[in-house]
Design an enzyme around this catalytic site. Structure first.
Site, short mmCIF file in Angstrom:
data_model
loop_
_atom_site.label_atom_id
_atom_site.label_comp_id
_atom_site.label_asym_id
_atom_site.label_seq_id
_atom_site.Cartn_x
_atom_site.Cartn_y
_atom_site.Cartn_z
N ILE A 85 48.17 37.19 42.48
CA ILE A 85 47.84 36.12 43.79
C ILE A 85 46.74 35.20 43.33
O ILE A 85 45.60 35.60 43.12
CB ILE A 85 47.36 36.97 44.87
CG1 ILE A 85 48.29 37.95 45.47
CG2 ILE A 85 46.90 36.06 46.09
CD1 ILE A 85 47.84 38.85 46.73
N ASP A 86 46.96 33.99 43.05
CA ASP A 86 46.06 33.18 42.77
C ASP A 86 45.45 32.51 44.15
O ASP A 86 46.17 31.78 44.80
CB ASP A 86 46.69 31.93 41.90
CG ASP A 86 45.64 30.98 41.41
OD1 ASP A 86 44.74 31.41 40.70
OD2 ASP A 86 45.30 29.88 41.71
N ASP A 102 45.58 31.51 35.20
CA ASP A 102 45.44 30.65 36.34
C ASP A 102 46.01 29.29 36.27
O ASP A 102 46.54 28.68 36.72
CB ASP A 102 43.80 30.35 36.41
CG ASP A 102 43.04 31.59 36.81
OD1 ASP A 102 43.22 32.19 37.84
OD2 ASP A 102 42.03 31.80 35.84
N ASP A 139 49.63 35.49 37.44
CA ASP A 139 48.56 35.97 38.37
C ASP A 139 49.20 36.29 39.48
O ASP A 139 50.04 35.46 40.38
CB ASP A 139 47.73 34.86 38.54
CG ASP A 139 46.44 34.53 39.38
OD1 ASP A 139 46.56 35.85 40.17
OD2 ASP A 139 45.43 33.92 39.29
N THR A 145 43.22 34.64 45.89
CA THR A 145 42.67 35.96 46.83
C THR A 145 41.70 35.78 47.79
O THR A 145 41.83 36.27 48.75
CB THR A 145 42.36 36.97 45.64
OG1 THR A 145 43.19 37.45 44.73
CG2 THR A 145 42.05 38.46 46.42
N GLU A 188 46.52 39.26 35.28
CA GLU A 188 45.24 39.30 35.58
C GLU A 188 44.63 40.72 36.00
O GLU A 188 43.38 41.15 35.48
CB GLU A 188 44.86 38.48 36.93
CG GLU A 188 43.38 38.37 37.31
CD GLU A 188 43.12 37.66 38.55
OE1 GLU A 188 41.94 37.49 38.71
OE2 GLU A 188 44.01 36.77 39.06
#
Length: 285
Positions: free
Chosen positions: A106-107, A232, A104, A109, A77
């Site tokens: 940190i999905d 995601d 990702d 954030t 990402e």
């Protein structure tokens, strides 16, 4: 989980073991920064946030993967320009890759920034466009969700199975509030308005990857959202498929890495979920 399928091993190195190691190390580092990040930036909109922790997590994962598989491609990402057009272009440019890691870092954030404990690391590996490994790691709960194509999906070392809820009225359904507020959000809100009275309850917790993992674990009956990106969803999609569930786009067509409007469920109530979205004109374009 056992290794014995050569599709998941190259030169003696297990793709899944590398994915797990990357997610665990990134998650451990993220937790050291919880409540202690230094910079906050706006990406596509004021609702689309990024910190130096997101970027650092992605660098860590990219370097670890490159150490083991230097010839594999990588789609993360934070390595893409913000916005749906840019992410679609990045995926298209990587679509010819034999092996493509989709990450990702940190999905969730926004949750991380506010200290709301619902975020994760999501790592998937696609082989010629088909997802073969999916790992979602929740560092707050130390929960690791792992799937290999054809080998099932596991959490805490136990095989996962989707819920037995047969209808929407029995179901706990999750969705999100898209960062793209001009088109995606109004469509998703129509879906929320339609489904709120039809389901047992709705949840909007702020991490699509964790929502998908929860569908796989039987904690949620279904999930949908408009305007997501491949990073995601990719890992969570395999988790659900390997747990007996179904993932399509919101119009019922077969899932592929290019899908942006997703519907996922235990399978039993999938048609009912799609019908409700269609009725509300909430399936997107």
């Amino acid at each position: 989980m056992t290794e014995g399928n050569n599709a998941f091993v190259v030169g003696g190195k297990s793709f899944t073991a590398v994915a797990i190691n990357c997610a665990a190390k990134a998650g451990e580092w993220i937790m050291t920064k919880l409540g202690n990040y230094a910079s906050l930036e706006i990406k596509y909109s004021e609702h689309d946030l990024v910190t130096e922790v997101d970027k650092g997590s992605e660098r860590l994962i990219r370097k670890l993967i490159a150490t083991h598989f230097p010839h594999h491609s990588f789609l993360g990402e934070e390595g893409c320009e913000p916005g749906p057009e840019a992410s679609a272009k990045a995926l298209e440019e990587a679509s010819d890759s034999e092996y493509l890691w989709i990450v990702d870092p940190i999905d969730g954030t926004t949750n991380f920034v506010h200290g709301f404990p619902f975020f994760c690391v999501s790592i998937a590996l696609a082989y010629r466009g088909e997802i073969i490994v999916g790992v979602v790691y929740d560092p707050v709960r130390d929960e690791l969700f792992v799937a290999e194509k054809g080998k099932g999906a596991y959490v805490h070392g136990r095989r996962m199975q989707v819920s037995e809820d047969r209808t929407l009225k029995e179901g706990l359904i999750a969705t999100g509030l898209p960062a793209e507020r001009e088109h995606a959000l109004p469509v998703n809100l129509r879906g929320i308005a339609e489904l709120a009275s039809q389901v047992r309850n709705l949840r909007v917790a702020g991490s699509a990857a964790l929502h998908l993992a929860y569908v796989a674990a039987g904690r949620l009956s279904g999930f949908w959202e408009i305007g997501l990106n491949s990073w995601d969803m990719a890992a969570g999609v395999l988790l659900i498929q390997e747990s007996g569930g179904i993932v399509t786009d919101t119009k019922g067509d077969t899932y592929s890495l290019g899908v942006r409007n997703v519907a996922a469920s235990n399978g039993y109530l999938h048609d009912e979920l799609l019908a409700a979205l269609k009725k509300a004109e909430a399936a997107g374009s």
